[in-house]
Design a protein around this motif. Structure first.
Motif, PDB file in Angstrom:
ATOM      1  N   GLY A 333       0.738  -1.074  -0.037  1.00  0.00           N
ATOM      2  CA  GLY A 333       0.009  -0.001   0.156  1.00  0.00           C
ATOM      3  C   GLY A 333       0.734   1.220   0.094  1.00  0.00           C
ATOM      4  O   GLY A 333       2.123   1.149   0.135  1.00  0.00           O
ATOM      5  N   HIS A 343      -5.589   7.683   0.423  1.00  0.00           N
ATOM      6  CA  HIS A 343      -6.330   6.455   0.409  1.00  0.00           C
ATOM      7  C   HIS A 343      -6.375   5.687  -0.708  1.00  0.00           C
ATOM      8  O   HIS A 343      -7.176   5.213  -1.505  1.00  0.00           O
ATOM      9  CB  HIS A 343      -7.932   6.774   0.762  1.00  0.00           C
ATOM     10  CG  HIS A 343      -8.066   7.674   1.772  1.00  0.00           C
ATOM     11  ND1 HIS A 343      -8.142   7.145   3.091  1.00  0.00           N
ATOM     12  CD2 HIS A 343      -8.374   9.032   2.096  1.00  0.00           C
ATOM     13  CE1 HIS A 343      -8.404   8.292   3.826  1.00  0.00           C
ATOM     14  NE2 HIS A 343      -8.752   9.187   3.280  1.00  0.00           N
ATOM     15  N   GLY A 345      -5.336   2.288  -0.672  1.00  0.00           N
ATOM     16  CA  GLY A 345      -5.906   1.083  -0.350  1.00  0.00           C
ATOM     17  C   GLY A 345      -4.552   0.032  -0.464  1.00  0.00           C
ATOM     18  O   GLY A 345      -3.629   0.482  -0.784  1.00  0.00           O
ATOM     19  N   GLN A 433      -5.935   2.067  -5.873  1.00  0.00           N
ATOM     20  CA  GLN A 433      -7.177   1.545  -5.296  1.00  0.00           C
ATOM     21  C   GLN A 433      -7.058   0.036  -6.069  1.00  0.00           C
ATOM     22  O   GLN A 433      -8.089  -0.663  -6.622  1.00  0.00           O
ATOM     23  CB  GLN A 433      -8.318   2.173  -6.381  1.00  0.00           C
ATOM     24  CG  GLN A 433      -8.473   3.772  -6.047  1.00  0.00           C
ATOM     25  CD  GLN A 433      -8.819   3.844  -4.658  1.00  0.00           C
ATOM     26  OE1 GLN A 433      -9.569   3.102  -3.981  1.00  0.00           O
ATOM     27  NE2 GLN A 433      -8.538   5.017  -4.294  1.00  0.00           N
ATOM     28  N   LYS A 434      -5.987  -0.417  -5.476  1.00  0.00           N
ATOM     29  CA  LYS A 434      -5.692  -2.016  -5.681  1.00  0.00           C
ATOM     30  C   LYS A 434      -5.611  -2.659  -6.971  1.00  0.00           C
ATOM     31  O   LYS A 434      -5.710  -3.596  -7.314  1.00  0.00           O
ATOM     32  CB  LYS A 434      -6.879  -2.780  -4.780  1.00  0.00           C
ATOM     33  CG  LYS A 434      -7.003  -2.257  -3.450  1.00  0.00           C
ATOM     34  CD  LYS A 434      -8.220  -3.240  -2.872  1.00  0.00           C
ATOM     35  CE  LYS A 434      -8.416  -3.004  -1.317  1.00  0.00           C
ATOM     36  NZ  LYS A 434      -9.481  -3.809  -0.879  1.00  0.00           N
TER      37      LYS A 434
END
Length: 440
Positions: A333, A343, A345, A433-434
């Motif tokens: 991350g 954010h 992830g 976001q992954k």
């Protein structure tokens, strides 16, 4: 009648060599030469002399560089090279010390005169040719310039040492202090009333609250917006560690750095020595823990697609109730080094590898050099077969599925081979976001 024979004695007329000059103007960046003529002024004055005396100036070279160290001036080195190659054979310069303040560069000039590659050096008030007396005078003038430099260096060091012995700081004040601006208070530093309390809190948070250097860095940057007095910049993580390592804040200092010469400062301490030692010990423990952390496969290859920070990895262990064993998971991350509130992830390593395999199916493997890598691996395996088993067969690289080989490296190979494979990619690998993607 007696015949008288007379002989006519002919005197040898010295050959006149036409002199083509290069005008060299130099201004040092050192403080002791601030009053010297500027480069443009030197050029203007010497061109007037060239016009007055009918000198053939074919080139003008300018340089702003100290002449103390031998061989460190690029433009001067080019002039020496052009003299050897015969592009010109004279030098026009304001003063001999513009050419040399060290024995090495002076020796190169005299050698060129001995080789007759340098016919003449002309200055504002003198000329030097290939004669013993004029070369000797040139060496004296340049040596005098070197002596002046050496004496100034000795005098400056003596003055700095005396100032340190008086407890005065001979350099720009560390963050948390300000230099006195008065001429009669040189070396005195005073507390920066705006920043000194923050410096004290830094030590307290590290020593008593066990904060890491990175946590202090985030606190300074994102909560306080702490900035330096000069340059108005945020402190970097290395600045934070340097402050925690600086004994100046409790009243002592070493000068020069790592010299072993310690002095008691006259300045007002911001912290106590006990607080300094406690904070330093905590930072040292933090560094030891970080140095013992494991090396993960993809941390140095990924960049956060949201805030452009690096990507860090974290190892997690979870007990399995049915078997009583413990499962190990690795998550990747954003490190949030550039945006504390990012954010981006987290993603597990297994999922990350699956996404890399999808990318491997889409890209041109020849572009990342995987075919050459595979050829080297096959060659090494073939040699092993020949030596160990006497196998004489051959393996055609075209028959091997290169993409499957790359996927095998991602799944099964050691971490350094995974990094080596992905480092061949020409584009940055972004994690957002992954999801991973290649920067276009």
């Amino acid at each position: 009648m007696e015949t008288v024979y007379t002989e006519t004695l002919q005197r040898a007329v010295p050959e006149v060599i036409p002199v083509r000059y290069c005008l060299y103007a130099r201004k040092s960046t050192e403080r002791d030469e601030k009053q010297a003529l500027s480069i443009d002024s030197q050029v203007k004055e010497m061109l007037q002399i060239a016009e007055r005396d009918g000198l053939d100036v074919i080139d003008v070279r300018r340089e702003a560089h100290s002449a103390k160290a031998s061989g460190q001036r690029p433009v001067y080195n080019e002039i020496i090279k052009d003299l050897r190659e015969g592009r010109f054979n004279g030098v026009l310069v304001w003063h001999p010390d513009r050419l040399s303040r060290n024995a090495g560069d002076l020796g190169s000039l005299v050698d060129l005169m001995d080789q007759k590659a340098l016919v003449e050096i002309r200055t504002y008030g003198q000329r030097f040719s290939n004669s013993p007396s004029e070369k000797f005078l040139l060496m004296i003038l340049c040596s005098q310039a070197k002596l002046d430099n050496d004496n100034k260096s000795v005098n400056v060091k003596r003055g700095l040492r005396m100032r340190c012995e008086m407890g005065l700081w001979p350099a720009p004040a560390p963050t948390g202090y300000l230099n006195e601006n008065r001429a009669d208070r040189r070396g005195h530093v005073i507390l920066d009333t705006e920043r000194a309390p923050v410096i004290r809190q830094m030590f307290e948070k590290v020593a008593y609250e066990k904060w890491t250097g990175r946590k202090v860095y985030h606190w300074l940057k994102f909560e306080l917006n702490f900035r330096t007095p000069h340059g108005n910049k945020n402190l970097t993580l290395s600045n934070v560690h340097k402050i925690i390592d600086t004994p100046f804040y409790y009243g002592q200092f070493e000068y020069p750095s790592k010299s072993g010469n310690w002095y008691a400062g006259k300045h007002e301490p911001i912290i106590t020595r006990e607080l300094f030692e406690a904070a330093k010990a905590q930072i040292k423990r933090d560094r030891i823990i970080r140095s013992e952390t494991k090396e993960f496969a993809f941390t140095k290859l990924l960049t956060c697609g949201l805030c452009n920070s690096g990507v860090s990895a974290e190892e997690k262990f979870k007990p399995i109730k049915k078997t009583g064993l413990t499962a190990r998971y690795i998550y990747y991350g954003c490190s949030r080094s550039k945006d504390r509130d990012c954010h981006g992830g987290y993603i597990r390593e297994e999922e990350l590898i699956k996404q890399f395999e999808v990318i491997i199916d889409k890209i041109d493997l020849d572009e990342i050099g995987i075919r050459e890598k595979l050829a080297a691996e096959v060659g090494r395996f073939r040699k092993f077969q020949n030596v160990a088993f006497g196998f004489k067969g051959s393996i055609d690289i075209k028959e091997i599925d290169i993409r499957n080989y790359a996927k095998y490296v991602l799944r099964e190979a050691p971490n350094f081979e995974k990094r080596e494979l992905l480092s061949c990619l020409k584009s940055r690998i972004l994690l957002n976001q992954k999801k991973i993607s290649l920067e276009k």
